[in-house]
Motif scaffolding. Structure first.
Motif, mmCIF file in Angstrom:
data_model
loop_
_atom_site.group_PDB
_atom_site.id
_atom_site.type_symbol
_atom_site.label_atom_id
_atom_site.label_comp_id
_atom_site.label_asym_id
_atom_site.label_seq_id
_atom_site.Cartn_x
_atom_site.Cartn_y
_atom_site.Cartn_z
ATOM 1 N N ARG A 206 -25.719 -28.303 -4.874
ATOM 2 C CA ARG A 206 -24.765 -29.605 -4.827
ATOM 3 C C ARG A 206 -24.834 -30.257 -6.035
ATOM 4 N N HIS A 629 -15.344 -27.484 -0.955
ATOM 5 C CA HIS A 629 -14.348 -27.562 -2.082
ATOM 6 C C HIS A 629 -12.765 -27.585 -1.602
ATOM 7 N N GLN A 631 -10.270 -26.177 -2.607
ATOM 8 C CA GLN A 631 -9.564 -24.839 -2.647
ATOM 9 C C GLN A 631 -9.887 -24.074 -1.375
ATOM 10 N N ASP A 632 -11.270 -24.402 -0.908
ATOM 11 C CA ASP A 632 -11.759 -23.550 0.341
ATOM 12 C C ASP A 632 -10.855 -24.216 1.402
ATOM 13 N N HIS A 659 -13.996 -34.191 0.542
ATOM 14 C CA HIS A 659 -14.068 -33.429 -0.514
ATOM 15 C C HIS A 659 -14.913 -34.442 -1.444
ATOM 16 N N GLY A 661 -17.004 -33.682 -4.166
ATOM 17 C CA GLY A 661 -16.811 -33.401 -5.415
ATOM 18 C C GLY A 661 -18.155 -32.648 -5.882
ATOM 19 N N ALA A 664 -19.585 -26.263 -4.632
ATOM 20 C CA ALA A 664 -18.964 -25.195 -5.030
ATOM 21 C C ALA A 664 -18.279 -24.411 -3.931
ATOM 22 N N ARG A 665 -17.230 -23.817 -4.392
ATOM 23 C CA ARG A 665 -16.446 -22.814 -3.777
ATOM 24 C C ARG A 665 -17.602 -21.766 -3.059
#
Length: 904
Positions: A206, A629, A631-632, A659, A661, A664-665
């Motif tokens: 992270r 993330h 996108q997830d 989120h 920041g 990671a995905r």
């Protein structure tokens, strides 16, 4: 002799992390306690983090367990101490007589003082005759212990905090020190400020607050630490990074360790692919390490809490041994301990595979030595059950009685639903605690009230082997007793001699003498000894100043170990350990495609039984959350700010998506603190895999395959109330302590037919003539209600189909008013303050209660360009510094927004 005069205030130590800060507590006549840092304590030199600063706000007796109680026919009833102790001793004695000593167990805690730990270990291993005593320290540092013992021959932390200042580079591995060890982190930050060439490397999946200080952040794939450090070992060997003289004179086992590393990790590009980091960044780290002679590698739970945790520890130590970076100022591997007395517990053998005084349970000579010293009727002959296996054995019925002291395993252990099943069917569950209502206590047959911080007296040992006094400055409340007293009283009722201690000083003296017993080069040598503290009288014990073990004759401490190149193995040499990389025990798949990582937040501690009482500690992170993330989130159909359910093959929990920041995905992060008293369904322990390291028994808290799905609700809401409420009728709730109120975040399913009736029922307002203000937008399903008593706000409720509800910070400020104005009433019904400056925003600096809106306004209004300028203007960041990383982010974002506006 190390003595320190006691000042008008009482010098004691903080009960939170392993930094071991000194605290000066000054009680007042009205019962309040002023807390300050102890400027004479070397661990913190007068500084305290926000949790330590808020200790005075956690000392109320609200929720305290004050009297012994026994559960009969499902109902707890208060009993005398004699009745409670007779029941515990009698039931333990009967179970042992029928089923043997291994049918009973103790599960204890790094919150215990060393004297408490000593008595518990003596009773279990030397008198009951079983090693079934384990501790919640198993969950945080047992991999470090196992790694130390393999490499050094004994559980020895080589360095001291001063090494951070003397180093030229600090590598933080699996450690969000900015939040979890803030005083030590701020020490590193000050070094960085004074010496800009000083390097900080952070290795963590992270991007945490700690990374804001880093020259280099390697966001490694979870579980790949051994590949990374085996790669470093191989790189050093091939690029002139070997201290040949040191390796030849002081180590064994290099060939096997290096062959293992070279087999999979000789190619940095391959290591970078496995670790999912940029190859140039990986090589930059390897080159920095090779070129910097003074390196401290500090590691914490991100390393330890793994099914390969011990190998991770040894892969780090291997690199320091190969390069000779150990035993000298400014260098060495450094385990950052999680709890205030995890190391004190290690000293007295408080885990199931240990004996007291650093002696080994599987060594017959050591067992005989301890039994001889104790003059005990027996001694445990084999290791006992480690934490996860212990609760499995309770469920299986082989362990029929368990005594839990100062910990809450139903929240903190992995596979927590299994722990619940175990406690439900255990014949006898005894719990010693300071809090009446915990998830674990709900299953206790006997509850015993303990002394808390400020009331108990003894010693603790921090991460740098420094023994400090924890002193009482408050009277014992109710019928609460010291843990060591209760243990001794049960022991005597079981018919055992050897527990006639007059006070903690007597226990400490016995602990000291055992550390010296047969401890000579010709007999059973151990590095751990306290010879210089033998024979302290009551005054000397009371005035004992902090000192690092080993303690030499005359009382001199030892800041640093291995300076002479001698280790605790029989041949005096350290061991390289071959650490073959291996995948985590459970990997993501189609059903559970994400990887769960767990950890702490900045202002809370463990299961919040203490920090949860301080309103200012709730402002920064009020609810549990699922950090992931964006996108997830899009892929799995969940939205930021809304609730979601995270589940594994072991269990599930619910929290709010964010989120941050830093993820990671493919990964999610959830904090560990929330429990059945603070939220309806937020125990992350229920989700965590029970896989453990085969050597240390430490669970894999950082790598559980999970899935996430939307937790559908029809409405969102919150309540601020001066009275506590029962909210079983809503789908989800979180309880948060405010200054003069309790805050509840709510979510419910199904349409509310009559908002007014629902609100009155929820708030417990039955009086039809109550001073009640409300507003309803039926088309939008928005509702607001305020209950006033004597023109003063007593409760308020806000409901909306969307989670974007009014500011809680502004509303909280109204509870400080003795009488609401007409403008306040209008604001309440409109859902926003008339004065736009009244909302300080979410808390950023908990020390001074400074909100985000206040900080951003100050940056804009006063053209502030640095964190120091923010501190000078609004105080934020001026105490412990834990919020400094967030201040940097706010400064950058606000200045960027101002610049964009100027361009427009």
């Amino acid at each position: 002799m190390n003595l320190s005069p006691i000042p008008l205030g009482v010098r004691t130590t903080c009960p939170y992390c392993g930094v071991g800060c000194g605290v000066l507590a000054t009680p007042a006549a009205d019962g309040a306690v002023t807390i300050a840092g102890d400027s004479t304590h070397a661990a913190n030199a007068g500084r305290l983090c926000v949790k330590g600063s808020a200790l005075g706000e956690t000392l109320s007796l609200d929720g305290r367990l004050l009297h012994p109680a026994v559960r009969e026919d499902g109902v707890l009833r208060q009993v005398s101490w004699d009745a409670a102790l007779d029941q515990v001793a009698g039931r333990f004695r009967d179970i042992i007589a029928e089923h043997g000593p291994d049918a009973v167990a103790l599960y204890v805690s790094g919150q215990l003082l060393t004297e408490d730990y000593y008595v518990a270990n003596k009773l279990m291993k030397g008198y009951i005759g079983s090693a079934n005593i384990d501790t919640n320290s198993r969950l945080c540092m047992s991999s470090a212990v196992a790694g130390h013992k393999r490499a050094f021959g004994e559980d020895l932390v080589p360095g001291c905090y001063d090494d951070f200042e003397q180093a030229d580079m600090v590598v933080l591995v699996g450690s969000n020190a900015a939040w979890c060890h803030p005083i030590l982190f701020q020490r590193i930050a000050r070094i960085k400020e004074a010496r800009p060439d000083f390097k900080v490397v952070v290795i963590d999946p992270r991007r945490t607050a700690t990374c804001e200080l880093a020259d280099l952040h390697l966001p490694v794939k979870p579980g790949t630490d051994v590949w990374l450090f085996n790669g470093l070992l191989s790189y050093l060997a091939r690029n002139g990074g070997v201290d040949q003289a040191f390796v030849a004179a002081h180590t064994n086992g290099l060939d096997a360790a290096l062959n293992t590393a070279d087999a999979d990790c000789a190619d940095p590009l391959a290591v970078a692919r496995i670790c999912r980091v940029d190859a140039e960044q990986l090589l930059a780290f390897y080159r920095l390490f090779a070129a910097t002679s003074k390196v401290v590698t500090a590691f914490s739970q991100g390393v330890n809490q793994s099914s390969a945790g011990t190998d991770k520890v040894n892969s780090i130590i291997n690199c320091h041994l190969l390069s000779g970076r150990i035993g000298q100022p400014g260098m060495g591997p450094f385990s950052l301990t999680g709890q205030p007395n995890a190391m004190g517990g290690r000293e007295v053998g408080g885990m199931a595979n240990m004996l007291a005084a650093h002696m080994e349970l599987d060594n017959p000579d050591h067992r005989a030595a301890v039994q001889q010293f104790w003059q005990s009727p027996r001694i445990a002959a084999r290791p006992g059950l480690k934490a996860v296996d212990l609760f499995r054995a309770i469920e299986a019925g082989t362990v029929k009685a368990v005594w839990i002291i100062a910990t809450n395993p139903l929240v903190s252990l992995p596979d927590a639903n299994q722990v619940q099943r175990a406690l439900e069917q255990c014949q006898l569950v005894v719990v010693t605690d300071i809090v009446a209502g915990t998830d674990t206590n709900a299953y206790a047959h006997v509850l015993l009230p303990a002394l808390g911080w400020g009331e108990k007296d003894g010693t603790v040992t921090n991460s740098e082997r420094c023994i400090s006094r924890q002193r009482a400055f408050l009277p014992a409340p109710g019928e609460a007793r010291a843990d060591w007293q209760v243990l001794c009283q049960v022991a005597r009722r079981m018919g055992f001699d050897g527990f006639e201690f007059a006070g903690p000083g007597d226990i400490f003296d016995e602990h000291v003498r055992l550390s010296c017993h047969r401890n000579s080069p010709a007999d059973l040598p151990r590095a751990f000894h306290l010879a210089g503290l033998a024979g302290l009288d009551a005054r000397q014990y009371a005035e004992l100043a902090p000192v690092q073990w080993p303690v030499q004759a005359g009382g001199a401490g030892t800041p640093r170990l291995f300076e002479d190149g001698r280790y605790a193995h029989p041949d005096g040499k350290a061991r390289f350990i071959a650490t073959a990389p291996r995948a985590p025990a459970h990997l993501p798949d189609a059903e559970y495609p994400l990887t769960l990582n767990t950890g702490r937040v900045r202002d809370q501690w463990h299961t919040m039984t203490r920090t949860g009482k301080a309103a200012r500690l709730a402002g920064h992170v009020a609810e549990s959350f699922i950090d992931m993330h964006p996108q997830d989130a899009l892929k799995f159909g969940v939205r930021e700010g809304e609730l979601a359910r995270v589940s594994s093959q072991w269990g599930a929990m619910v929290a709010r998506v964010q989120h941050g920041g830093g993820i990671a995905r493919g990964g999610v992060f959830i904090p560990i603190h929330w429990n059945g008293q603070s939220a309806s369904d937020a125990r992350v322990g229920a989700v965590v895999s029970p896989a453990v390291d085969p050597l240390s028994g430490e669970p894999e808290f950082k790598h559980t395959p999970v899935m996430i799905e939307r937790f559908g609700v029809s409405w969102h809401g919150f309540i601020l109330s001066r009275a506590d409420l029962a909210l079983d009728q809503v789908a989800h709730w979180t309880r948060i302590q405010g200054e003069q109120f309790t805050r509840y975040e709510l979510a419910g399913r199904g349409a509310i037919a009559d908002h007014g009736a629902f609100a009155r029922t929820l708030l417990g307002v039955a009086d039809a003539d109550a001073d009640w203000l409300d507003y309803e937008d039926r088309s939008g399903a928005v509702y607001r209600a305020v209950h006033l008593v004597d023109e003063r706000i007593a409760q308020c409720l806000f409901i909306s189909p969307r989670p974007d509800l009014p500011s809680r910070t502004w509303l909280a400020s109204l509870f400080a008013k003795d009488q609401l104005t007409q403008a306040d009433r209008i604001s309440l019904l409109s859902g926003q303050p008339i004065d736009k400056g009244a909302d300080a925003g979410p808390t950023v600096c908990s020390c001074f209660g400074v909100g985000r809106n206040t900080i951003c306004t100050a940056i804009r209004s006063h053209a502030l360009t640095s964190v120091a300028a923010i501190t000078g203007c609004v105080k934020a960041g001026g105490n412990c510094g834990s919020c400094v990383p967030e201040l940097k982010q706010l400064l950058a974002a606000t200045l960027a927004a101002e610049h964009a506006c100027a361009l427009d």
